[in-house]
Design an enzyme around this catalytic site. Structure first.
Site, PDB file in Angstrom:
ATOM      1  N   SER A   5      45.303  88.940  39.820  1.00 41.82           N
ATOM      2  CA  SER A   5      43.936  89.339  39.778  1.00 41.82           C
ATOM      3  C   SER A   5      43.703  90.288  38.697  1.00 41.82           C
ATOM      4  O   SER A   5      44.466  91.286  38.289  1.00 41.82           O
ATOM      5  CB  SER A   5      43.695  90.196  41.073  1.00 41.82           C
ATOM      6  OG  SER A   5      44.120  89.388  42.240  1.00 41.82           O
TER       7      SER A   5
HETATM    8  N1  SAH Z   1      48.048  89.572  44.599  1.00 47.36           N
HETATM    9  C1  SAH Z   1      48.500  88.701  43.571  1.00 47.36           C
HETATM   10  C2  SAH Z   1      47.365  87.780  43.116  1.00 47.36           C
HETATM   11  C3  SAH Z   1      47.648  86.490  43.940  1.00 47.36           C
HETATM   12  S1  SAH Z   1      46.927  85.069  43.465  1.00 47.36           S
HETATM   13  C4  SAH Z   1      48.809  89.643  42.461  1.00 47.36           C
HETATM   14  O1  SAH Z   1      48.739  90.722  42.532  1.00 47.36           O
HETATM   15  O2  SAH Z   1      49.570  88.979  41.444  1.00 47.36           O
HETATM   16  C5  SAH Z   1      46.993  84.374  45.145  1.00 47.36           C
HETATM   17  C6  SAH Z   1      48.240  83.625  45.524  1.00 47.36           C
HETATM   18  O3  SAH Z   1      48.117  83.323  46.875  1.00 47.36           O
HETATM   19  C7  SAH Z   1      48.749  82.685  44.731  1.00 47.36           C
HETATM   20  O4  SAH Z   1      50.135  82.910  44.176  1.00 47.36           O
HETATM   21  C8  SAH Z   1      48.887  81.721  45.635  1.00 47.36           C
HETATM   22  O5  SAH Z   1      50.017  81.014  45.521  1.00 47.36           O
HETATM   23  C9  SAH Z   1      49.197  82.380  46.984  1.00 47.36           C
HETATM   24  N2  SAH Z   1      48.734  81.545  48.126  1.00 47.36           N
HETATM   25  C10 SAH Z   1      47.817  80.791  48.534  1.00 47.36           C
HETATM   26  N3  SAH Z   1      47.706  80.242  49.674  1.00 47.36           N
HETATM   27  C11 SAH Z   1      48.777  81.027  50.268  1.00 47.36           C
HETATM   28  C12 SAH Z   1      49.107  80.961  51.745  1.00 47.36           C
HETATM   29  N4  SAH Z   1      48.728  80.236  52.676  1.00 47.36           N
HETATM   30  N5  SAH Z   1      50.260  82.047  52.197  1.00 47.36           N
HETATM   31  C13 SAH Z   1      50.682  82.624  51.056  1.00 47.36           C
HETATM   32  N6  SAH Z   1      50.413  82.673  49.704  1.00 47.36           N
HETATM   33  C14 SAH Z   1      49.329  81.819  49.293  1.00 47.36           C
END
Ligand code: SAH
Length: 209
Positions: free
Chosen positions: A57
């Site tokens: 993000s």
């Molecule tokens: N917080 C992260 C940004 C994450 S982007 C950072 O600081 O870099 C969103 C993430 O959510 C992705 O990596 C994706 O694979 C994950 N995601 C999507 N659905 C999910 C689920 N049901 N459980 C866990 N992770 C999930």
């Protein structure tokens, strides 16, 4: 951009405001969480690509969500969507006396984040469907989701403590709004934070259809 310049900008924009969140932003090196070839862009206020179409993000989004989460020392926090691990690292520094549990659906990303987060001893990374929460370590004082949800999944409501808070992007696949959910005396109060955003979709049982 330089880290200090970015932090000043985020303060001017009003998304960074509390002393402790500012300190966490100063301590965590974002370049440690971005892919090698993008390290020069680590302090641009923009999302950056990770493996498999996922993203880390933008700093202003991490700042806004962290401020709204209103973390108190020693709390138990669950993050859904570890991605790069950057948000978890910020929470780790902010909450050194507490514990951060973070769950990532993609096993490859979870493995990478585990490595990047090795020095953050109060963080535990799990691989699995975080739309179901993480019942093993519930209840939590705070839950933060960094993937776009159609609604707040029921298991998160069950796994948040009374007096607890959830911050999550809620909406469709292409746009969401940040929402703050509070559980007070068993009652669920949902507030629209009036902050439009575009997150990758939450997948899994309670994810986007
Ligand atoms: N917080 C992260 C940004 C994450 S982007 C950072 O600081 O870099 C969103 C993430 O959510 C992705 O990596 C994706 O694979 C994950 N995601 C999507 N659905 C999910 C689920 N049901 N459980 C866990 N992770 C999930």
């Amino acid at each position: 951009m330089h880290r200090d310049v970015l932090i000043k900008l985020l303060i001017l924009e009003g998304v960074l405001s509390s002393e402790k969140v500012i300190t966490a932003f100063k301590k965590v090196r974002r370049e440690q969480f971005v892919p090698e070839r993008l390290k020069e862009a680590a302090y641009e206020d923009t999302p950056l690509p990770l493996l498999g179409g996922q993203t880390i993000s933008a700093p202003h989004m991490v700042a806004k969500m962290t401020e709204e989460l209103d973390v108190k020392s020693g709390q138990n926090i669950l993050e859904i969507g570890t991605g790069s691990g950057y948000q978890a690292a910020i929470l780790s520094v902010l909450n050194q006396k507490g514990k951060i549990f973070t769950i990532e659906l993609s096993p490859e990303l979870a493995e990478c984040a585990k490595n990047a987060l090795r020095e953050f001893e109060n963080v535990r990374v799990f691989s699995g469907d975080g739309s179901l929460g993480l019942p093993e370590y519930a209840p939590y004082d705070r839950i933060i989701a960094t993937a776009g949800c159609p609604d707040i999944p029921k298991p998160w409501i069950q796994q948040i403590k009374d007096g607890g808070k959830i911050v999550a992007p809620v909406g469709g696949v292409y746009e969401q709004r940040l929402v703050l959910v509070e559980k007070r005396k068993g009652k669920i109060i949902e507030k629209d934070l009036n902050f439009p955003c575009v997150f990758v979709s939450l997948r899994g049982v309670y994810g986007q259809k």
